[in-house]
Scaffold this motif. Sequence first.
Motif, PDB file in Angstrom:
ATOM      1  N   HIS A 357      40.055 -20.058 -38.741  1.00  0.00           N
ATOM      2  CA  HIS A 357      40.385 -18.896 -37.928  1.00  0.00           C
ATOM      3  C   HIS A 357      41.584 -19.191 -37.023  1.00  0.00           C
ATOM      4  N   CYS A 358      42.157 -18.121 -36.520  1.00  0.00           N
ATOM      5  CA  CYS A 358      43.270 -18.266 -35.578  1.00  0.00           C
ATOM      6  C   CYS A 358      42.759 -18.952 -34.315  1.00  0.00           C
ATOM      7  N   TYR A 359      43.362 -20.054 -33.959  1.00  0.00           N
ATOM      8  CA  TYR A 359      42.930 -20.824 -32.785  1.00  0.00           C
ATOM      9  C   TYR A 359      43.081 -20.017 -31.503  1.00  0.00           C
ATOM     10  N   ALA A 360      44.149 -19.256 -31.376  1.00  0.00           N
ATOM     11  CA  ALA A 360      44.381 -18.499 -30.145  1.00  0.00           C
ATOM     12  C   ALA A 360      43.329 -17.415 -29.959  1.00  0.00           C
ATOM     13  N   CYS A 390      50.439 -14.639 -33.782  1.00  0.00           N
ATOM     14  CA  CYS A 390      50.387 -15.683 -32.750  1.00  0.00           C
ATOM     15  C   CYS A 390      51.402 -16.788 -33.039  1.00  0.00           C
ATOM     16  N   ALA A 391      51.579 -17.119 -34.317  1.00  0.00           N
ATOM     17  CA  ALA A 391      52.576 -18.131 -34.666  1.00  0.00           C
ATOM     18  C   ALA A 391      53.972 -17.656 -34.284  1.00  0.00           C
ATOM     19  N   LYS A 392      54.228 -16.393 -34.533  1.00  0.00           N
ATOM     20  CA  LYS A 392      55.524 -15.826 -34.168  1.00  0.00           C
ATOM     21  C   LYS A 392      55.716 -15.869 -32.649  1.00  0.00           C
ATOM     22  N   ALA A 393      54.650 -15.601 -31.915  1.00  0.00           N
ATOM     23  CA  ALA A 393      54.745 -15.610 -30.454  1.00  0.00           C
ATOM     24  C   ALA A 393      55.051 -17.000 -29.926  1.00  0.00           C
ATOM     25  N   ARG A 395      56.342 -19.537 -31.483  1.00  0.00           N
ATOM     26  CA  ARG A 395      57.680 -19.987 -31.894  1.00  0.00           C
ATOM     27  C   ARG A 395      58.756 -19.378 -31.002  1.00  0.00           C
ATOM     28  N   GLY A 396      58.515 -18.153 -30.534  1.00  0.00           N
ATOM     29  CA  GLY A 396      59.466 -17.490 -29.648  1.00  0.00           C
ATOM     30  C   GLY A 396      59.227 -17.804 -28.187  1.00  0.00           C
ATOM     31  N   ARG A 397      58.317 -18.804 -27.906  1.00  0.00           N
ATOM     32  CA  ARG A 397      58.012 -19.209 -26.528  1.00  0.00           C
ATOM     33  C   ARG A 397      57.441 -18.035 -25.736  1.00  0.00           C
ATOM     34  N   VAL A 398      56.612 -17.235 -26.413  1.00  0.00           N
ATOM     35  CA  VAL A 398      55.938 -16.109 -25.788  1.00  0.00           C
ATOM     36  C   VAL A 398      54.441 -16.372 -25.854  1.00  0.00           C
ATOM     37  N   ARG A 399      53.716 -15.963 -24.831  1.00  0.00           N
ATOM     38  CA  ARG A 399      52.280 -16.174 -24.828  1.00  0.00           C
ATOM     39  C   ARG A 399      51.617 -15.288 -25.859  1.00  0.00           C
ATOM     40  N   PRO A 400      50.761 -15.838 -26.730  1.00  0.00           N
ATOM     41  CA  PRO A 400      50.083 -15.012 -27.729  1.00  0.00           C
ATOM     42  C   PRO A 400      48.927 -14.235 -27.118  1.00  0.00           C
ATOM     43  N   VAL A 401      48.375 -13.324 -27.900  1.00  0.00           N
ATOM     44  CA  VAL A 401      47.209 -12.556 -27.468  1.00  0.00           C
ATOM     45  C   VAL A 401      45.985 -13.434 -27.668  1.00  0.00           C
ATOM     46  N   VAL A 402      45.392 -13.894 -26.567  1.00  0.00           N
ATOM     47  CA  VAL A 402      44.336 -14.908 -26.649  1.00  0.00           C
ATOM     48  C   VAL A 402      42.964 -14.283 -26.451  1.00  0.00           C
ATOM     49  N   LEU A 403      41.945 -15.020 -26.867  1.00  0.00           N
ATOM     50  CA  LEU A 403      40.560 -14.605 -26.647  1.00  0.00           C
ATOM     51  C   LEU A 403      40.140 -15.029 -25.241  1.00  0.00           C
ATOM     52  N   PRO A 404      39.663 -14.103 -24.401  1.00  0.00           N
ATOM     53  CA  PRO A 404      39.314 -14.452 -23.022  1.00  0.00           C
ATOM     54  C   PRO A 404      37.879 -14.944 -22.889  1.00  0.00           C
ATOM     55  N   ASP A 405      37.625 -15.643 -21.813  1.00  0.00           N
ATOM     56  CA  ASP A 405      36.281 -16.078 -21.449  1.00  0.00           C
ATOM     57  C   ASP A 405      36.189 -16.063 -19.928  1.00  0.00           C
ATOM     58  N   GLU A 406      34.976 -16.101 -19.423  1.00  0.00           N
ATOM     59  CA  GLU A 406      34.749 -16.154 -17.988  1.00  0.00           C
ATOM     60  C   GLU A 406      34.341 -17.568 -17.598  1.00  0.00           C
ATOM     61  N   HIS A 407      34.992 -18.110 -16.581  1.00  0.00           N
ATOM     62  CA  HIS A 407      34.646 -19.449 -16.111  1.00  0.00           C
ATOM     63  C   HIS A 407      34.775 -19.504 -14.599  1.00  0.00           C
ATOM     64  N   GLU A 408      33.670 -19.786 -13.946  1.00  0.00           N
ATOM     65  CA  GLU A 408      33.624 -19.892 -12.487  1.00  0.00           C
ATOM     66  C   GLU A 408      34.211 -18.658 -11.808  1.00  0.00           C
ATOM     67  N   GLY A 409      33.842 -17.496 -12.341  1.00  0.00           N
ATOM     68  CA  GLY A 409      34.264 -16.236 -11.735  1.00  0.00           C
ATOM     69  C   GLY A 409      35.662 -15.794 -12.095  1.00  0.00           C
ATOM     70  N   ARG A 410      36.333 -16.506 -12.968  1.00  0.00           N
ATOM     71  CA  ARG A 410      37.694 -16.138 -13.353  1.00  0.00           C
ATOM     72  C   ARG A 410      37.753 -15.859 -14.852  1.00  0.00           C
ATOM     73  N   THR A 411      38.678 -14.988 -15.241  1.00  0.00           N
ATOM     74  CA  THR A 411      38.932 -14.736 -16.653  1.00  0.00           C
ATOM     75  C   THR A 411      40.061 -15.639 -17.106  1.00  0.00           C
ATOM     76  N   VAL A 412      39.787 -16.449 -18.115  1.00  0.00           N
ATOM     77  CA  VAL A 412      40.771 -17.415 -18.609  1.00  0.00           C
ATOM     78  C   VAL A 412      40.755 -17.392 -20.133  1.00  0.00           C
ATOM     79  N   PRO A 413      41.793 -17.894 -20.787  1.00  0.00           N
ATOM     80  CA  PRO A 413      41.712 -18.084 -22.237  1.00  0.00           C
ATOM     81  C   PRO A 413      40.519 -18.980 -22.563  1.00  0.00           C
ATOM     82  N   TYR A 414      39.834 -18.685 -23.646  1.00  0.00           N
ATOM     83  CA  TYR A 414      38.592 -19.411 -23.926  1.00  0.00           C
ATOM     84  C   TYR A 414      38.813 -20.913 -23.977  1.00  0.00           C
ATOM     85  N   TYR A 415      39.993 -21.352 -24.457  1.00  0.00           N
ATOM     86  CA  TYR A 415      40.226 -22.785 -24.604  1.00  0.00           C
ATOM     87  C   TYR A 415      40.601 -23.455 -23.289  1.00  0.00           C
TER      88      TYR A 415
END
Length: 452
Positions: A357-360, A390-393, A395-415
Amino acid sequence: MPAEFPTARHAARLLAALVCAGLVTAPLSGALARTGSDAPVDGAPAENPSQEIADALDEFPVYVDPVYANAIPEAEQERIAGLIAESDLDLYVIAVPLVEADPWNGDVEALVSVVHDRRGEPAGSYLAVDDDVFGTDFGGGTTAHYAALTSSYATDFDGTALAQLDVAVETALSGDAEGAYDRAVADYEERSGTDRGAGPVFSGGAGTAGSAGGWLVAGTLLLGGILVVVIAYPLYRRTSRSLGRRRSRAIAQHAAFANAERAQLEALVEQGEQDLIEVGERLSRLESGSAPGERAQQHLRAALDARSAAAAVHDRMADGDASLPDAVGVLVLLDMAEDAIDNAARGSRASAVRRLHCYANPLHGTVTKVTAWREFGGTRTIRVPLCEECAKAVRGRVRPVVLPDEHEGRTVPYYEVPASDSVWAATGYGTLTDDLVERIQRGDHTRNVRSR
């Protein structure tokens, strides 16, 4: 708006594409635009938007598409042009909405490269506005590059187009763009409590690559509520007619927030429940057919284990602990079960197949390619499977569309969640390690709830 939150942006870009279509009298293909082979005869009207922008920049250093007229008013354009005129820097500003169907295939780097080529000048620094600010330099130097990066950090990855552009132009004309970038990063880390060298992004599961720190966290910290809307981007797949292999299918994105987020999570949980039944039925048919051979039996056991792991995660969500990462994890585990079923059905006739699967964002599907992902603003690199977008993003030094998660009250990329608190971050949903099923079987997935 940061690139992690494309929901509203896509709608705006589609509208922008329609507006731009009326402005372009004879648009050419992306390939021709990239090569510059369609250059008009001197003195002839511009035949494509690249030439139109190039011609406009020869007269005025700031080009703003009508779609951005409200975001960057004419008075501001003239003010920025005046600042550039007072400097010695050959700086140009381009603000154009980008979509995949445009002559640059939605690639801001291609836009700037083609426009620069059409201008016929050996050197130049460019700042391109498309939600974020992209900077690049021709003929040597990194002024625009660091100016664009500075604008993101200085505005906490949440500035308006004009706010980011103001910072980028000021930084570019300061004479020390790289120094300004370093100061902006330090100030950002102090404000947000993040550290580029302390994040788990690049060390989440493998334990061998360095960490990426706060660069991907940045865009999600302040707009956590919006980030979760990306779950509406792709929904999972239905059984195909041949091997029963499922594929991702896209669904419409929604602009509503809490209700849409909850509805989409419920839809993913329901999808997992349906797929659990389907995979179970396939396993029953395969078991009743007594697949021959030791190798086939190994694949069958792997399918049973993966399906059992998916059921364990799903059952916990049914008890009231439903979360997006877990709902996605169920679907990933069921894909692993289906791969093992297909391998068992083939027996020893072919090599084992396992989709990645797509890592991002695993919701982007399994049509992926291992891609080098370099830390934004740094030098560390990991190689992970990414979908085409995501690979295109990256490569272009742009943030990809990531899967979010909640950690210690904050929304962050799951990884970004510490590996000790998330089995999904630790394994990259099975893209970093091969023991995702085993970790679920020993209960590692129960740590996810405690970390939220």
